[in-house]
Design a protein around this motif. Structure first.
Motif, PDB file in Angstrom:
ATOM      1  N   TYR A  40      79.537 118.032  23.373  1.00 27.03           N
ATOM      2  CA  TYR A  40      79.164 118.014  21.939  1.00 27.03           C
ATOM      3  C   TYR A  40      78.241 119.194  21.615  1.00 27.03           C
ATOM      4  N   ALA A  41      77.272 119.416  22.512  1.00 32.24           N
ATOM      5  CA  ALA A  41      76.282 120.475  22.254  1.00 32.24           C
ATOM      6  C   ALA A  41      76.969 121.844  22.224  1.00 32.24           C
ATOM      7  N   PRO A 222      65.547 112.107  28.194  1.00 32.09           N
ATOM      8  CA  PRO A 222      64.825 110.835  28.269  1.00 32.09           C
ATOM      9  C   PRO A 222      65.763 109.620  28.298  1.00 32.09           C
ATOM     10  N   ILE A 223      65.248 108.469  28.658  1.00 32.23           N
ATOM     11  CA  ILE A 223      66.001 107.219  28.511  1.00 32.23           C
ATOM     12  C   ILE A 223      66.016 106.932  27.011  1.00 32.23           C
ATOM     13  N   VAL A 248      68.958 115.022  21.430  1.00 33.11           N
ATOM     14  CA  VAL A 248      69.904 116.048  20.971  1.00 33.11           C
ATOM     15  C   VAL A 248      69.322 117.442  21.223  1.00 33.11           C
ATOM     16  N   LYS A 249      68.032 117.603  20.919  1.00 34.74           N
ATOM     17  CA  LYS A 249      67.386 118.912  21.136  1.00 34.74           C
ATOM     18  C   LYS A 249      67.455 119.296  22.617  1.00 34.74           C
ATOM     19  N   ARG A 250      67.216 118.302  23.484  1.00 34.45           N
ATOM     20  CA  ARG A 250      67.245 118.579  24.932  1.00 34.45           C
ATOM     21  C   ARG A 250      68.639 119.032  25.373  1.00 34.45           C
ATOM     22  N   PHE A 251      69.659 118.344  24.862  1.00 31.13           N
ATOM     23  CA  PHE A 251      71.027 118.732  25.243  1.00 31.13           C
ATOM     24  C   PHE A 251      71.337 120.148  24.759  1.00 31.13           C
ATOM     25  N   GLN A 257      70.877 127.111  28.235  1.00 29.06           N
ATOM     26  CA  GLN A 257      70.594 127.587  29.603  1.00 29.06           C
ATOM     27  C   GLN A 257      71.873 127.682  30.409  1.00 29.06           C
ATOM     28  N   VAL A 258      72.766 126.704  30.235  1.00 30.78           N
ATOM     29  CA  VAL A 258      74.038 126.706  30.973  1.00 30.78           C
ATOM     30  C   VAL A 258      74.826 127.964  30.606  1.00 30.78           C
TER      31      VAL A 258
END
Ligand code: ADP
Length: 286
Positions: A40-41, A222-223, A248-251, A257-258
């Motif tokens: 999705y990201a 996070p969980i 969502v921000k983390r993804f 980075q990926v």
């Protein structure tokens, strides 16, 4: 005619620029959840994305990523399903919903080989391959046949998970597939009332694994009960939220980075090939 998958730099079309394995070594750490949300990201960043669910015995991605268009047979090839703009193939399309895949390893391996050779993905920027847990026959087939650019390792902070991920990393090392980095899932639960981060499964396991093995640490997820719900209902958190949640921000951060690390790996591979070519040409005639 069976389709070939194309590696970065190969010009023939249809072409897949980067093929990335997402592996854990252990089930239940959130590997499929991470695969779907990275898809999705990357899609929200404008890339063309495909997902291959290679869990023959317990495919769960179809539930998380429901289709708008079913896969189709086209001669000997399969056109993948289309799920909110993401192309996807899974064993779940070849079994009834509650029917178990009772097949021996050679058959399961045959299915994987067909997924690798006979799915007509069209042009893709990223094909994410969700590996089954463990380091068995299917995982080796994928490593040897799928032309992976690299692998992303998913772990929880818990030592039992880290231990299994370390083994899976060893498998990739043995077959010379670079590790793009480590994602730590279910890192902590954010307690809204107290503002505390509760480390329910321990702390820092993913980061220390990355440091110890010398690979990039890509970040923590996070969980998040909403993430769990999104998997169960097949509703993307990316589509629904005007204001992006921490998850969502983390993804998105991890996906950026990926993209960077995979580009770097591809560049390194190209310059390695060049230097090899030079050495070859410079060898004296004997
Ligand atoms: P795996 O592919 O490693 O077996 P799954 O992605 O199927 O794991 O996840 C296992 C369960 O944990 C699923 O119910 C999923 O919704 C849930 N889950 C995964 N990651 C998270 C998270 N960060 N927060 C909450 N639930 C999660």
């Amino acid at each position: 005619m069976p389709l070939k998958m194309y590696k970065s730099g190969e010009s023939t079309s249809p072409k897949i620029k980067h093929i990335i394995g997402i592996a854990a070594g252990k089930g239940g750490v959130g590997k499929s959840t991470v695969t779907v949300n990275l898809a999705y990201a990357l899609k929200s960043m404008g890339y063309k994305v495909g997902v291959m669910d290679t869990d023959i015995y317990g495919p769960s991605i179809r539930k998380m990523l429901p289709e708008d268009r079913f896969p189709e047979q086209a001669g000997q090839n399969i056109i993948p399903a289309l799920c909110q703009g993401i192309r996807m193939i899974s064993m779940a399309y070849f079994r009834k919903e509650n029917e178990a895949s009772v097949v021996r390893a050679p058959i399961a391996n045959g299915v994987i080989t067909q997924f690798i050779k006979n799915v007509d993905w069209g042009d893709l920027d990223y094909l994410l391959i969700d590996f089954p847990p463990g380091t068995g026959d299917i995982q080796l087939t994928l490593c040897q046949q799928a032309n992976l650019s690299g692998a992303i390792m998913v772990t929880t902070p818990q030592q039992v998970a880290v231990m299994d991920v370390r083994k899976a990393m060893h498998m990739f090392e043995q077959v010379k597939i670079p590790i793009i980095g480590v994602v730590e899932n279910m890192s902590y639960y954010f307690h809204r009332q107290t503002g505390e981060e509760l480390h329910l499964f321990g702390k820092g396991g993913g980061k220390s694994l990355a440091d110890e093995t010398g690979v990039p640490f890509l970040g923590c997820i996070p969980i998040d009960p909403q993430l769990c719900q999104s998997g169960d209902t097949g509703r993307s958190l990316f589509a629904e939220q005007e204001e992006k949640s921490t998850t969502v921000k983390r993804f998105l951060e991890i996906s950026k980075q990926v993209v960077d690390h995979v580009d770097l790996l591809t560049e390194n591979a190209k310059s390695f090939m060049k230097s090899f070519e030079l050495q070859w040409k410079e060898m004296p005639n004997v």
